[in-house]
Design a protein around this motif. Structure first.
Motif, PDB file in Angstrom:
ATOM      1  N   ASN A  83       0.824  -1.210   0.000  1.00 11.70           N
ATOM      2  CA  ASN A  83       0.000   0.000   0.000  1.00 11.70           C
ATOM      3  C   ASN A  83       0.859   1.261   0.000  1.00 11.70           C
ATOM      4  O   ASN A  83       0.568   2.231  -0.704  1.00 11.70           O
ATOM      5  CB  ASN A  83      -0.926  -0.004   1.215  1.00 11.70           C
ATOM      6  N   GLU A  84       1.942   1.241   0.796  1.00  8.79           N
ATOM      7  CA  GLU A  84       2.778   2.432   0.929  1.00  8.79           C
ATOM      8  C   GLU A  84       3.707   2.639  -0.268  1.00  8.79           C
ATOM      9  O   GLU A  84       4.073   3.773  -0.566  1.00  8.79           O
ATOM     10  CB  GLU A  84       3.613   2.331   2.200  1.00  8.79           C
ATOM     11  N   TYR A  85       4.081   1.566  -0.931  1.00  4.26           N
ATOM     12  CA  TYR A  85       5.033   1.690  -2.034  1.00  4.26           C
ATOM     13  C   TYR A  85       4.355   1.837  -3.387  1.00  4.26           C
ATOM     14  O   TYR A  85       5.047   2.056  -4.395  1.00  4.26           O
ATOM     15  CB  TYR A  85       5.977   0.489  -2.066  1.00  4.26           C
ATOM     16  N   CYS A  86       3.043   1.749  -3.434  1.00  2.00           N
ATOM     17  CA  CYS A  86       2.291   1.939  -4.685  1.00  2.00           C
ATOM     18  C   CYS A  86       1.493   3.235  -4.587  1.00  2.00           C
ATOM     19  O   CYS A  86       0.619   3.359  -3.726  1.00  2.00           O
ATOM     20  CB  CYS A  86       1.348   0.768  -4.944  1.00  2.00           C
ATOM     21  N   PRO A  87       1.760   4.195  -5.454  1.00  2.00           N
ATOM     22  CA  PRO A  87       1.064   5.484  -5.381  1.00  2.00           C
ATOM     23  C   PRO A  87      -0.440   5.379  -5.617  1.00  2.00           C
ATOM     24  O   PRO A  87      -1.214   6.166  -5.069  1.00  2.00           O
ATOM     25  CB  PRO A  87       1.730   6.308  -6.483  1.00  2.00           C
ATOM     26  N   TYR A 112       3.534   8.606   1.657  1.00  2.00           N
ATOM     27  CA  TYR A 112       4.837   8.111   2.088  1.00  2.00           C
ATOM     28  C   TYR A 112       5.968   8.988   1.541  1.00  2.00           C
ATOM     29  O   TYR A 112       6.906   9.347   2.266  1.00  2.00           O
ATOM     30  CB  TYR A 112       5.005   6.663   1.623  1.00  2.00           C
ATOM     31  N   VAL A 113       5.892   9.357   0.270  1.00  2.00           N
ATOM     32  CA  VAL A 113       6.908  10.226  -0.332  1.00  2.00           C
ATOM     33  C   VAL A 113       6.872  11.608   0.311  1.00  2.00           C
ATOM     34  O   VAL A 113       7.922  12.225   0.559  1.00  2.00           O
ATOM     35  CB  VAL A 113       6.720  10.316  -1.855  1.00  2.00           C
ATOM     36  N   GLU A 114       5.686  12.109   0.608  1.00  2.00           N
ATOM     37  CA  GLU A 114       5.577  13.402   1.278  1.00  2.00           C
ATOM     38  C   GLU A 114       6.243  13.368   2.648  1.00  2.00           C
ATOM     39  O   GLU A 114       6.861  14.354   3.070  1.00  2.00           O
ATOM     40  CB  GLU A 114       4.115  13.794   1.410  1.00  2.00           C
ATOM     41  N   ALA A 150       8.614   9.216  -6.907  1.00  2.00           N
ATOM     42  CA  ALA A 150       9.150  10.334  -6.126  1.00  2.00           C
ATOM     43  C   ALA A 150       9.902  11.311  -7.025  1.00  2.00           C
ATOM     44  O   ALA A 150       9.824  12.526  -6.835  1.00  2.00           O
ATOM     45  CB  ALA A 150      10.069   9.812  -5.023  1.00  2.00           C
ATOM     46  N   ALA A 151      10.624  10.779  -8.010  1.00  2.00           N
ATOM     47  CA  ALA A 151      11.352  11.637  -8.943  1.00  2.00           C
ATOM     48  C   ALA A 151      10.401  12.492  -9.767  1.00  2.00           C
ATOM     49  O   ALA A 151      10.712  13.638 -10.107  1.00  2.00           O
ATOM     50  CB  ALA A 151      12.223  10.791  -9.848  1.00  2.00           C
ATOM     51  N   CYS A 152       9.252  11.941 -10.109  1.00  2.00           N
ATOM     52  CA  CYS A 152       8.254  12.705 -10.873  1.00  2.00           C
ATOM     53  C   CYS A 152       7.631  13.808 -10.025  1.00  2.00           C
ATOM     54  O   CYS A 152       7.385  14.916 -10.510  1.00  2.00           O
ATOM     55  CB  CYS A 152       7.168  11.771 -11.394  1.00  2.00           C
ATOM     56  N   LEU A 153       7.376  13.505  -8.749  1.00  2.00           N
ATOM     57  CA  LEU A 153       6.781  14.504  -7.866  1.00  2.00           C
ATOM     58  C   LEU A 153       7.785  15.580  -7.464  1.00  2.00           C
ATOM     59  O   LEU A 153       7.427  16.757  -7.343  1.00  2.00           O
ATOM     60  CB  LEU A 153       6.220  13.835  -6.602  1.00  2.00           C
ATOM     61  N   TYR A 154       9.032  15.162  -7.265  1.00  2.00           N
ATOM     62  CA  TYR A 154      10.054  16.078  -6.761  1.00  2.00           C
ATOM     63  C   TYR A 154      11.345  15.960  -7.578  1.00  2.00           C
ATOM     64  O   TYR A 154      12.393  15.586  -7.054  1.00  2.00           O
ATOM     65  CB  TYR A 154      10.342  15.770  -5.291  1.00  2.00           C
ATOM     66  N   PRO A 155      11.296  16.309  -8.869  1.00  2.00           N
ATOM     67  CA  PRO A 155      12.484  16.138  -9.722  1.00  2.00           C
ATOM     68  C   PRO A 155      13.636  17.068  -9.373  1.00  2.00           C
ATOM     69  O   PRO A 155      14.771  16.813  -9.774  1.00  2.00           O
ATOM     70  CB  PRO A 155      11.953  16.422 -11.132  1.00  2.00           C
ATOM     71  N   THR A 156      13.376  18.133  -8.632  1.00  2.00           N
ATOM     72  CA  THR A 156      14.458  19.024  -8.216  1.00  2.00           C
ATOM     73  C   THR A 156      15.030  18.627  -6.861  1.00  2.00           C
ATOM     74  O   THR A 156      16.029  19.201  -6.416  1.00  2.00           O
ATOM     75  CB  THR A 156      13.984  20.490  -8.144  1.00  2.00           C
ATOM     76  N   VAL A 157      14.408  17.645  -6.205  1.00  2.00           N
ATOM     77  CA  VAL A 157      14.912  17.146  -4.914  1.00  2.00           C
ATOM     78  C   VAL A 157      15.757  15.900  -5.121  1.00  2.00           C
ATOM     79  O   VAL A 157      16.908  15.813  -4.690  1.00  2.00           O
ATOM     80  CB  VAL A 157      13.752  16.852  -3.940  1.00  2.00           C
TER      81      VAL A 157
END
Length: 259
Positions: A83-87, A112-114, A150-157
């Motif tokens: 559940n946590e590893y699937c968006p 989880y990514v947040e 996570a890279a898609c949500l936060y590509p500058t992080v």
């Protein structure tokens, strides 16, 4: 050296163990270090506490190589891992692997990514001498799916991504759509791989697993042509295989410049 503590994931109202590897040079000066975040924390550093008894053995590897990097490993919650590893909830594509009558799972990946970006990373950056803009993430299987998300949500992080045997099939359709709509130009390194025998030699699932990874890679490289994808002949979906690839996790250090 491992620094170990617990932290509350506020979105889940749950404590989670965090393990932080500090290089031997950390105590010798005031240098700052790049950081690699990893999922499935029980299986990152030591075999004696690994789920299944085999880890990546990163503590031994990093002690032996003397690499100047901090590694942050977040324990999985085994009951909630899918559940946590699937968006998103698993889609129709996943029925090829799980069967039409399989129960649904997923949907907590965003929270989880947040947690990592909004709670854990600021805490790590405050507590340790990190280079805040040199942050990598790596994941295995569903952890690989989550890493790309996570890279898609936060590509500058998260500018350096490493994905071993990504279990993209669970969210294949949604992940492809997100990748098509995401600007990945801020990313520096994106490495993916997949074995030819993930579920055993010549099996239907092994072929479909590899096809799933190929499809994701084809979308990725349209937005990020420098992405690297390797097909690993004979490699299976287990930690003995994943161990062989640990050197790849630190390739981003070659091109990073310490501040």
């Amino acid at each position: 050296m491992l620094d170990i503590f617990s932290m509350t994931i506020k979105r889940f109202q749950q404590q989670r163990r965090i393990q932080v590897y500090l290089p031997r040079s950390y105590q010798l000066g005031e240098k700052k270090y790049p950081v690699l975040y990893m999922h499935d924390g029980q299986n990152v550093f030591r075999n004696d506490e690994a789920i299944g008894g085999v880890s990546l053995e990163l503590e031994s590897y990093l002690d032996a190589t003397g690499l100047d990097v901090i590694v942050v490993a977040i324990d999985q919650n085994s009951e909630e891992r899918k559940n946590e590893y699937c968006p998103w909830e698993n889609g129709a594509y996943s029925q090829k692997f799980l069967g039409a009558e399989s129960s649904s799972f997923g949907g907590k990946g965003k929270q989880y990514v947040e947690f990592i970006v909004e709670e854990l990373k600021p805490s790590i950056d405050e507590k340790y001498r990190t280079i805040e803009n040199q942050t990598a993430m790596a994941g295995i299987s569903m952890g690989g799916l989550l890493t790309l998300y996570a890279a898609c949500l936060y590509p500058t992080v998260f500018k350096n991504l490493y994905i071993f045997s990504g279990a993209f099939y669970a969210n294949q359709e949604k992940m492809e759509d997100l990748l098509e709509a995401t600007d990945l130009s801020a990313i520096r390194t994106l490495y993916m791989d997949c074995g030819t025998d993930e579920a055993g030699i010549g099996t239907f699932i092994s072929k479909e697993f590899l096809a799933s990874n190929h499809a994701i890679y084809e979308v990725v490289k349209r937005n990020f042509p420098a992405a690297d994808f390797k097909v690993l002949e004979g490699e299976e979906h287990n930690y003995r295989s994943f161990q062989k690839r640990v050197q790849q996790l630190f390739s981003f250090l070659v091109n990073e410049v310490s501040l």
